[in-house]
Enzyme design. Structure first.
Site, short mmCIF file in Angstrom:
data_model
loop_
_atom_site.label_atom_id
_atom_site.label_comp_id
_atom_site.label_asym_id
_atom_site.label_seq_id
_atom_site.Cartn_x
_atom_site.Cartn_y
_atom_site.Cartn_z
N LYS A 34 0.81 -1.23 0.00
CA LYS A 34 0.00 0.00 0.00
C LYS A 34 0.84 1.27 0.00
O LYS A 34 0.42 2.29 -0.54
CB LYS A 34 -0.96 0.00 1.19
CG LYS A 34 -0.25 0.10 2.52
CD LYS A 34 -1.19 -0.08 3.70
CE LYS A 34 -0.40 0.13 4.98
NZ LYS A 34 -1.08 -0.36 6.17
N ARG A 128 -6.61 0.92 17.43
CA ARG A 128 -7.14 1.11 16.08
C ARG A 128 -8.16 -0.01 15.91
O ARG A 128 -9.03 -0.14 16.77
CB ARG A 128 -6.01 1.10 15.03
CG ARG A 128 -6.44 1.77 13.72
CD ARG A 128 -5.32 1.84 12.68
NE ARG A 128 -5.04 0.55 12.07
CZ ARG A 128 -4.14 0.38 11.09
NH1 ARG A 128 -3.46 1.39 10.63
NH2 ARG A 128 -3.94 -0.82 10.57
#
Ligand SMILES: *Cc1c(COP(=O)(O)O)cnc(C)c1O
Length: 351
Positions: A34, A128
């Site tokens: 990514k 997260r």
């Protein structure tokens, strides 16, 4: 046409990093793409190092990877409900934490006549994604009832959001949770996905339990660094890529701003108070293209003063050689400046 600014990639250095990590870690490594928008040459470099599985957070990248490569693909960002169909079509395994999303993925998998693998994420401290440990058994047993889904295992992510550093204890917690679930439900959780680049420290110190059999690694392969630990990883290459920019203005200017100041283009109040007249260079790159304040000049005597969308302003008073408009200045990148560099359509890539 000018091809500046550009990122020059050193593919053999990327390959070597991947190879070195394959040697260091006994489990499987997911090569995370990514940070470079799934750049095909970098994917090839990872593959040639022996990486067998790829991970990305964006469906768009996975869709593209699926069309070009045979490797197993992992969706790293917990999916949006609205992308359930693409999750099934363009990835083989996804990380998940919401039962309603898993239900949608299961429906789509059934509709497409496919099996889709999932790893259930647990939050062991970064805050997260992930279910809380106390709710893990419930979501695993609910997921087990869904058709066309294969529960591969459980995983966690640390470091990325809050900067939480993984410890041996965190990893043991993951193993305990796996044992606990396997005792409560009839299920075999074969994958324990321990984390990302930040976990390599545990590998180096022999503190990663052998049960942790998967790591998802991007930054270490791409840059040889770990931003969370603020370190260069000493057995990896840091010369994997550099950003080359062109000087578009070179003048001696006062650093004091003339007149009253308001906010800059980014809503900030920069404090540019005076150090008198300085030799300043502007290079043709800005905050739309990279994270200028995190660039590191390749040569000594260059200080980054700041940047707006398209201009980055440097103090070059202490630069030893002569400079001219049109000269090229090179910088090394950190994760954020690399990410934005690859994402910007105005930054070219060279190998
Ligand atoms: C980005 C990401 C990774 C890879 O992180 P690096 O620090 O680049 O190694 C791993 N897992 C998840 C879930 C991610 O989002």
């Amino acid at each position: 046409m000018s091809d500046y600014p550009k990122i020059k990639i050193n593919l053999p250095a990327v390959k070597e990093n991947a190879e070195e990590l394959m040697k260091k870690f006994n489990g499987e490594i997911i090569g995370v793409t990514k940070g470079v928008c799934a750049n095909p040459r970098i994917v090839e470099a990872m593959k040639s190092a022996g990486i067998k599985k790829l991970g990305d957070s964006r469906i768009k990248n996975l869709k593209w990877l699926k069309s070009k490569f045979d490797e197993e693909l992992m969706l790293l960002r917990i999916p949006m409900k609205s992308e359930a169909e693409e999750v099934v079509r363009f990835s083989d395994v996804s990380l998940n934490s919401e039962i309603s999303v898993l239900e949608r993925i299961s429906e789509e998998a059934e509709r497409w006549g496919k099996n889709h693998s999932v790893i259930i994420m647990v939050d062991i401290g970064d805050r997260r994604e992930g279910v809380l440990p106390g709710n893990l058994t419930d979501i695993v047993s609910e997921t087990k009832k869904l058709s066309n889904l294969i529960i591969k295992g459980i995983g966690t992510n640390l470091g990325c959001f809050s900067g939480k550093l993984p410890t041996k204890k965190d990893m043991k917690r993951l193993i305990e949770l796996k044992d606990q679930i396997e005792n409560q439900i009839r299920i075999d959780l074969s994958v324990l996905s321990g984390g990302s680049t930040v976990n390599l420290k545990l590998v180096e110190e022999n503190n990663l339990p052998k049960e942790i059999n998967q790591l998802r690694i991007g930054e270490a392969i791409l840059l040889g660094k770990s931003v969370t630990q603020n370190r260069n990883i000493d057995y990896l290459n840091q010369n994997t890529m550099e950003l080359k920019t062109e000087i578009i203005e070179l003048k001696k200017k006062h650093s004091e701003v003339l007149g009253k100041t308001g906010q800059n283009a980014f809503g900030e109040n920069p404090n540019l108070n005076g150090e008198g007249k300085k030799e300043r260079a502007i290079v043709g790159i800005g905050r739309q293209d990279t994270n200028p304040k995190n660039l590191e000049p390749k040569k000594n005597g260059i200080q980054i003063l700041g940047a707006s969308s398209d201009h980055t302003i440097l103090d070059v008073s202490n630069f030893e050689d002569d400079l001219d408009v049109g000269d090229i200045l090179s910088f090394s990148l950190d994760y954020s400046s690399m990410l934005r560099g690859f994402t910007s359509q105005y930054v070219n890539i060279e190998y």
